[in-house]
Every structure is written in structure tokens, then in C-alpha cells.
Scaffold this motif. Structure first.
Motif, PDB file in Angstrom:
ATOM      1  N   GLY A  23      45.681 -18.957 -47.244  1.00 59.31           N
ATOM      2  CA  GLY A  23      44.676 -20.010 -46.999  1.00 59.31           C
ATOM      3  C   GLY A  23      43.643 -19.163 -46.336  1.00 59.31           C
ATOM      4  O   GLY A  23      43.939 -18.312 -45.453  1.00 59.31           O
ATOM      5  N   CYS A  24      42.650 -20.047 -45.862  1.00 58.14           N
ATOM      6  CA  CYS A  24      41.663 -19.636 -44.794  1.00 58.14           C
ATOM      7  C   CYS A  24      40.847 -20.734 -44.267  1.00 58.14           C
ATOM      8  O   CYS A  24      40.767 -21.591 -45.019  1.00 58.14           O
ATOM      9  N   ILE A  25      40.395 -20.842 -42.993  1.00 55.92           N
ATOM     10  CA  ILE A  25      39.832 -21.891 -42.596  1.00 55.92           C
ATOM     11  C   ILE A  25      38.565 -21.245 -41.965  1.00 55.92           C
ATOM     12  O   ILE A  25      38.409 -20.217 -41.448  1.00 55.92           O
ATOM     13  N   PRO A  95      43.904 -19.595 -37.048  1.00 50.85           N
ATOM     14  CA  PRO A  95      42.635 -18.910 -36.613  1.00 50.85           C
ATOM     15  C   PRO A  95      41.319 -19.444 -37.548  1.00 50.85           C
ATOM     16  O   PRO A  95      41.802 -19.886 -39.041  1.00 50.85           O
ATOM     17  N   LEU A  96      40.111 -19.458 -37.244  1.00 48.27           N
ATOM     18  CA  LEU A  96      39.096 -19.598 -38.030  1.00 48.27           C
ATOM     19  C   LEU A  96      38.705 -18.193 -38.329  1.00 48.27           C
ATOM     20  O   LEU A  96      38.630 -17.300 -37.697  1.00 48.27           O
ATOM     21  N   GLY A  97      38.229 -18.139 -39.758  1.00 42.24           N
ATOM     22  CA  GLY A  97      37.735 -17.196 -40.352  1.00 42.24           C
ATOM     23  C   GLY A  97      38.927 -16.136 -40.797  1.00 42.24           C
ATOM     24  O   GLY A  97      39.861 -16.327 -41.091  1.00 42.24           O
ATOM     25  N   LYS A  98      38.430 -14.623 -40.730  1.00 43.11           N
ATOM     26  CA  LYS A  98      39.633 -13.576 -40.988  1.00 43.11           C
ATOM     27  C   LYS A  98      40.593 -13.521 -40.029  1.00 43.11           C
ATOM     28  O   LYS A  98      40.287 -13.478 -38.716  1.00 43.11           O
ATOM     29  N   LYS A  99      41.713 -13.478 -40.517  1.00 47.19           N
ATOM     30  CA  LYS A  99      42.916 -13.638 -39.840  1.00 47.19           C
ATOM     31  C   LYS A  99      43.442 -12.156 -39.158  1.00 47.19           C
ATOM     32  O   LYS A  99      43.877 -11.591 -40.175  1.00 47.19           O
ATOM     33  N   ARG A 100      43.162 -12.051 -37.971  1.00 48.49           N
ATOM     34  CA  ARG A 100      43.409 -10.710 -37.287  1.00 48.49           C
ATOM     35  C   ARG A 100      44.912 -10.548 -37.065  1.00 48.49           C
ATOM     36  O   ARG A 100      45.482  -9.848 -36.928  1.00 48.49           O
ATOM     37  N   VAL A 148      66.407  -8.017 -53.268  1.00 41.74           N
ATOM     38  CA  VAL A 148      65.510  -7.609 -52.020  1.00 41.74           C
ATOM     39  C   VAL A 148      64.730  -8.822 -51.927  1.00 41.74           C
ATOM     40  O   VAL A 148      63.887  -9.266 -52.860  1.00 41.74           O
ATOM     41  N   ILE A 149      64.425  -9.590 -50.746  1.00 40.45           N
ATOM     42  CA  ILE A 149      63.340 -10.678 -50.283  1.00 40.45           C
ATOM     43  C   ILE A 149      62.524  -9.758 -49.463  1.00 40.45           C
ATOM     44  O   ILE A 149      62.894  -9.498 -48.420  1.00 40.45           O
ATOM     45  N   GLN A 150      61.375  -9.947 -49.698  1.00 42.20           N
ATOM     46  CA  GLN A 150      60.137  -9.111 -48.919  1.00 42.20           C
ATOM     47  C   GLN A 150      58.891  -9.840 -48.613  1.00 42.20           C
ATOM     48  O   GLN A 150      58.504 -10.832 -49.324  1.00 42.20           O
ATOM     49  N   PHE A 151      58.550  -9.851 -47.233  1.00 47.03           N
ATOM     50  CA  PHE A 151      57.180 -10.609 -47.067  1.00 47.03           C
ATOM     51  C   PHE A 151      56.455  -9.099 -46.651  1.00 47.03           C
ATOM     52  O   PHE A 151      56.865  -8.287 -45.922  1.00 47.03           O
ATOM     53  N   ARG A 152      55.139  -9.421 -47.034  1.00 49.52           N
ATOM     54  CA  ARG A 152      54.029  -8.283 -46.565  1.00 49.52           C
ATOM     55  C   ARG A 152      52.845  -8.785 -46.254  1.00 49.52           C
ATOM     56  O   ARG A 152      52.303  -9.725 -46.825  1.00 49.52           O
ATOM     57  N   CYS A 153      52.491  -8.533 -44.891  1.00 50.06           N
ATOM     58  CA  CYS A 153      51.423  -8.984 -44.200  1.00 50.06           C
ATOM     59  C   CYS A 153      50.998  -8.292 -42.996  1.00 50.06           C
ATOM     60  O   CYS A 153      52.051  -7.567 -42.457  1.00 50.06           O
ATOM     61  N   LYS A 154      49.739  -8.212 -42.636  1.00 49.37           N
ATOM     62  CA  LYS A 154      49.320  -7.376 -41.607  1.00 49.37           C
ATOM     63  C   LYS A 154      49.501  -8.127 -40.095  1.00 49.37           C
ATOM     64  O   LYS A 154      49.081  -7.719 -39.215  1.00 49.37           O
ATOM     65  N   LEU A 155      49.833  -9.181 -40.110  1.00 51.87           N
ATOM     66  CA  LEU A 155      49.988 -10.233 -39.043  1.00 51.87           C
ATOM     67  C   LEU A 155      51.098  -9.990 -38.233  1.00 51.87           C
ATOM     68  O   LEU A 155      52.309 -10.603 -38.247  1.00 51.87           O
ATOM     69  N   ARG A 156      51.052  -9.058 -37.158  1.00 51.42           N
ATOM     70  CA  ARG A 156      52.114  -8.515 -36.598  1.00 51.42           C
ATOM     71  C   ARG A 156      53.047  -9.589 -35.790  1.00 51.42           C
ATOM     72  O   ARG A 156      54.133  -9.757 -35.825  1.00 51.42           O
ATOM     73  N   THR A 157      52.171 -10.570 -34.845  1.00 51.74           N
ATOM     74  CA  THR A 157      53.113 -11.533 -34.207  1.00 51.74           C
ATOM     75  C   THR A 157      53.610 -12.651 -35.092  1.00 51.74           C
ATOM     76  O   THR A 157      54.988 -12.824 -35.009  1.00 51.74           O
TER      77      THR A 157
END
Length: 182
Positions: A23-25, A95-100, A148-157
Motif C-alpha cells: 500500500g501507500c498513502i 510514511p506519506l508518499g514513496k517509502k524510503r 523457505v519463507i522469504q520477505f523481500r523489501c528495501k525498508l531496512r528498519t
């Protein structure tokens, strides 16, 4: 504008997991008006989940109607145009907009709802497959009994928090790695 309030239960925690994943806001101007939107974009195979869970949950908790459709680019799109709904989720730290970068909302962590959040995030960004080996020619190419269960995402925190959350559930994850920028 009176803000929304809704209890944070397991359904809302799962919803937040999907919102952070698929999703996004956003806020944009259309015909001279500022529009706030909470939107989800996914694979058409998720149409029933979007309709039967995400759309239904928001329309049950809040006096808002969403729009759900399959777009010309073969994606399913669900969106709610509501400033009050956007502000409600922004107040949780989304976050609002693109998730950094993003993190699991505090209300989910305090409410011990991490399992539900992980379920929602998995629905958006997870996959499951049989373990395989490309590295060693003498290893079995595919291991039929190891999943294997995998999550792929750029959101490090967020990925760090998910890693800790999975450990707290008694599951031993292998690692957090980066491949192809993700």
C-alpha cells in the motif's frame, strides 16, 4: 476535521502489514483540490483478499467506501480517497508518499500483535518455495522437504524489526541479506 479512532486488533495489525507492503498513502492535487488517498496495488490473484478482507475491514470500521478494480496493466487496485483515513494512518507513523524506510507501528508492537502484522506483510511481500542449491554441483538441486519463507523489501528498519519479531515467535531465520538492491 475530527480524526478517526479504531481499536488496533489482529485484523487491523494484518491490514497495517499489507499497507506497509503493497500500500501507500499519497497526497496529490486533482482539478485544483488536494486529494488524500490510501491505496493498494497487487496481483489480480489477490482480488478476493482485497475484496473480502481489506475493503471490507475499512468499510466496516470507517464510514468510507473504497474502489476496487482490475486495471488495464493487469494489476488489482483498491483505493480509498479520504483525508481522515490518511491522517489516521499517518498518525501511526506510516510514511506519506514513496517509502524510503518504515517501521512496525508502535501500537502493533505494544499490543503484541506482531504475528498478525507479519501475516499481512507476508501477504504483500512474502513468498514460499522449496530450498535449492546453485552453489555446489554435488548438492541436490532442489530439496523437496525443505521450505523457505522469504520477505523481500528495501525498508531496512522494517526488515530488522521483522527479523527480531520472527525470532520472538521461536522461528530461527537465516539472515538479512541484500540482492539486486532489495
Amino acid at each position: 476535521m475530527r480524526p478517526f479512532s479504531a481499536s488496533i486488533d489482529s485484523n487491523m495489525a494484518e491490514f497495517l502489514g499489507v499497507l506497509i507492503g503493497d500500500g501507500c498513502i499519497s497526497r496529490f492535487v486533482s482539478r485544483g483540490k488536494v486529494i488524500f488517498e490510501v491505496a493498494f496495488t497487487g496481483n489480480p490473484s489477490e482480488f478476493d483478499y482485497y475484496k473480502g478482507f481489506l475493503k471490507l475491514l475499512v468499510e466496516t470500521l470507517f464510514p468510507i467506501k473504497g474502489r476496487l478494480r482490475i486495471r488495464d496493466d493487469n494489476t488489482v487496485r483498491l483505493h480509498f480517497r479520504s483525508k481522515r483515513l490518511a491522517v489516521y494512518f499517518l498518525s501511526m507513523g506510516l510514511p506519506l508518499g514513496k517509502k524510503r524506510d518504515a517501521s512496525i507501528p508502535l501500537c502493533v508492537r505494544r499490543g503484541h500483535l506482531i504475528t498478525s502484522f507479519i501475516r499481512g506483510f507476508y501477504h504483500a511481500e512474502g513468498s514460499i518455495y522449496f530450498r535449492y542449491s546453485k552453489r555446489y554441483p554435488y548438492h541436490a538441486r532442489k530439496y523437496g522437504n525443505l521450505l523457505v519463507i522469504q520477505f523481500r523489501c528495501k525498508l531496512r528498519t522494517l526488515m530488522s524489526q521483522l527479523h527480531r519479531g520472527v525470532i520472538e515467535l521461536g522461528i530461527t531465520p537465516t539472515r538479512i541479506g541484500e540482492r539486486d538492491g532489495v
